[in-house]
Design a protein around this motif. Structure first.
Motif: not given
Ligand SMILES: Cc1cc2nc3c(=O)[nH]c(=O)nc-3n(C[C@H](O)[C@H](O)[C@H](O)COP(=O)(O)OP(=O)(O)OC[C@H]3O[C@@H](n4cnc5c(N)ncnc54)[C@H](O)[C@@H]3O)c2cc1C
Ligand SMILES: Nc1ncnc2c1ncn2[C@@H]1O[C@H](COP(=O)(O)O)[C@@H](O)[C@H]1O
Lengths: 248, 322
Positions: B301-322
């Motif tokens: 996939g295109d990094a310019f689409e995938v990476v921002p999405e990954l950042i969002e998902k990781l932020k959510e993950f971090k928030a849940q697992n903090a």
């Protein structure tokens, strides 16, 4: 200033690595040998010292007759003279002892070696050499300036760089950065013709310690197939990294 | 006759590799029926080494050694080895350590096996397994000298807890002026950020990112993960990123737990330098990119689409697992 560039003769970076003789030897079948990339940066820097500061540049390799094309290439790039110590370089300590002998005979002020050979990845020859000769040593060197007997060397450190002041005689372990990538030279026809007339001294090894030997080689286990995650389902990657790989 | 281990510290705190080499040294000591002694410079955390099986620490506290100095440190380590009559010396694979080890080796007439990935296979003859050919092969190397030096590959042996009583002894090596004949005059280094050598996670960008302006998302991703940033060789050659971020065969080696390659094709020289990482992830538009053959997980996939999405998902993950 008299400079010695230590050249290690290594398989081209794209080589497939295989072993032979019951996995006791590196299989050289079909392998192209080249000047170790770290030494190529060093040799290019030495050419700069030759052209800008009138240095004399010799190159040395410890290796059998099959390493001669590589050392000839260094002559074609512009080194003045070459020395080959006629023995197989199987241990770093032993190689350093051989080079120490070359340095003593040639009375060099600056020894440019590489941070590591890309084949056996020893990363030890220049530092051992410096210590055997009681010379200063700077590793992972990315910039070198010499003014009389003073030297300023910059070395790469984790997360940045460090400038070091020292004096000749000096040994460096050079690497990328020592010169610009675009300064690397491909030998031209004239250089190759001239190299044929230059001196290549073959000397026999002195006695030394064979500190280590590789008794057997093997290759990493083949890798399993990649797990593909759909670009529309990035969440799945986060789940896999957390639950399966356990890295986040 | 103990096993000597050099435990590296920075500003008084041990680096993670210090505990790894301490663990390794304890294992070697056990195999040899002896104990592990550490040497540490200006560390405030010497007692921590007892958690990894070290029974004695030679504590060098000396203002002249506040800044790393390979020659002086090597002198001290060699002197300690002589005093302790150490026959085996264990060190890490950090760039500072790789600078001082050959000096120690030269002083002691020792045999040195670098990039070792496992506990010794045999004590007599002393045999270790190490990587060679830039991670494309392993060598089983026998060290024949009386004193043996083993460089442990980063993140290969891991930490092994083994709580022991630790004695701390002050050690004052005797220096001469020649031990300080190379002087550090300037250090230029990123502070407060994970470095490639120490980080558990490395996020790396290649030419596929097209422009240095686009590195914002790489840095943000690294931030979310507490990761170090890295790059492929052309990216540093073009001056998009500093040389110290270049990884691969001719750059820095990476041996992290997680390596994420974004817009990197996976040329053989790049892979050689990063393949020691445990888990590798690739994000690339081209399903034929060689990196997919070396990776554990991949997204075409295109990094310019995938990476921002990954950042969002990781932020959510971090928030849940903090
Ligand atoms: C002697 C020698 C030593 C070398 N040493 C090293 C080394 O140490 N380290 C190193 O890295 N290289 C090294 N190289 C260079 C190496 O051969 C490659 O040229 C280099 O690794 C390629 O870098 P790259 O993957 O960033 O660029 P490219 O090969 O150009 O790959 C770019 C990738 O980005 C992908 N892409 C494009 N657009 C996007 C998008 N929008 N989203 C996602 N993906 C996209 C493309 O599909 C492509 O796969 C060495 C070469 C030599 C000859
Ligand atoms: N056989 C050799 N002949 C000449 N120089 C060598 C040889 N082996 C290593 N060197 C030099 O030492 C550097 C580090 O090599 P190594 O310690 O083998 O990783 C190389 O980059 C060379 O400059």
């Amino acid at each position: 200033m008299k400079i010695l560039v230590c050249i290690s003769n290594v398989p081209d970076t794209t080589s497939k690595i295989n072993f032979t003789d019951g996995n006791t030897k590196f299989d050289t079948t079909g392998v192209q040998f080249v000047i170790n990339p770290n030494d190529e940066f060093g040799l290019t820097r030495a050419m700069w010292f030759k052209e800008k500061q009138g240095a004399t540049v010799h190159v040395a390799t410890v290796g059998g007759p099959s390493s001669e094309p590589t050392i000839r290439k260094a002559l074609a790039i512009g080194a003045d003279e070459a020395i080959r110590v006629n023995t197989e370089p199987t241990d770093g300590y032993f190689v350093a002892q051989q080079l120490a002998e070359v340095v003593k005979k040639g009375a060099y002020d600056l020894i440019i070696a590489g941070r590591e050979s890309i084949d056996y990845n020893g990363g030890m020859v220049p530092g051992i050499l410096a210590t055997l000769l009681d010379m200063n040593f700077v590793n992972t060197c990315i910039d070198l300036q010499v003014d009389g007997s003073n030297a300023t060397a910059t070395r790469e450190i984790d997360g940045g760089k460090e400038k070091i002041a020292t004096t000749l005689p000096l040994v460096i372990g050079g690497q990328k950065g020592l010169v610009e990538e675009s300064d690397l030279r491909i030998p031209n026809m004239r250089g190759i013709m001239m190299a044929r007339k230059k001196v290549l001294n073959v000397v026999e090894p002195v006695e030394g310690i064979m500190a280590t030997n590789d008794i057997k080689f093997d290759k990493p286990a083949p890798k399993g197939a990649v797990k593909l995650v759909d670009a529309a389902n990035v969440q799945e990657l986060v789940n896999l990294l957390h639950n399966e790989a356990k890295v986040i | 006759m103990s096993v000597l281990v050099y435990t590296e510290s920075d500003n008084g705190s041990f680096k993670k590799n210090a505990y790894e080499v301490a663990s390794y040294a304890s294992e070697v000591a056990k195999q040899m029926g002896t104990t592990a002694t550490a040497i540490a410079f200006n560390s405030n955390e010497n007692t921590n080494l007892g958690n990894y099986g070290v029974t004695k620490v030679l504590n060098v506290s000396n203002d002249q050694l506040k800044t790393f100095n390979a020659k002086a440190y090597a002198h001290a380590i060699a002197e300690a080895a002589k005093n302790e009559e150490a026959k085996v010396i264990i060190v890490s694979s950090s760039s500072d350590t790789k600078f001082l080890v050959p000096i120690v080796v030269g002083k002691l007439g020792a045999g040195y096996a670098p990039n070792v990935v496992a506990a010794p296979e045999n004590i007599n003859p002393f045999t270790v397994k190490r990587t060679t050919f830039s991670n494309k092969g392993f060598a089983h190397t026998q060290i024949n000298t009386e004193i043996k030096v083993v460089g442990v590959s980063s993140n290969s042996y891991g930490l092994v807890e083994n709580s022991t009583q630790v004695d701390i002894e002050d050690f004052n090596p005797t220096f001469t002026a020649s031990d300080f004949s190379t002087k550090s005059v300037e250090i230029d280094k990123v502070v407060g950020k994970a470095t490639i050598a120490d980080a558990d996670i490395v996020v790396s960008g290649g030419r596929g990112l097209k422009d240095p302006e686009n590195w914002g998302m790489i840095e943000e991703l690294a931030d979310v993960l507490g990761a170090a940033t890295a790059c492929s060789k052309p990216v540093s050659d073009m001056g998009w990123r500093p040389h110290s971020e270049h990884v691969g065969q001719t750059g820095k080696p990476v041996a992290s737990n997680l390596y994420i390659a974004i817009g990197i094709s996976g040329a053989i020289q790049h892979l050689a330098g990063v393949s020691a990482s445990k888990t590798k992830v690739v994000i690339n538009t081209d399903p034929e990119a060689p990196f997919f053959k070396a990776a554990d997980y991949g997204i075409v996939g295109d990094a310019f689409e995938v990476v921002p999405e990954l950042i969002e998902k990781l932020k959510e993950f971090k928030a849940q697992n903090a």
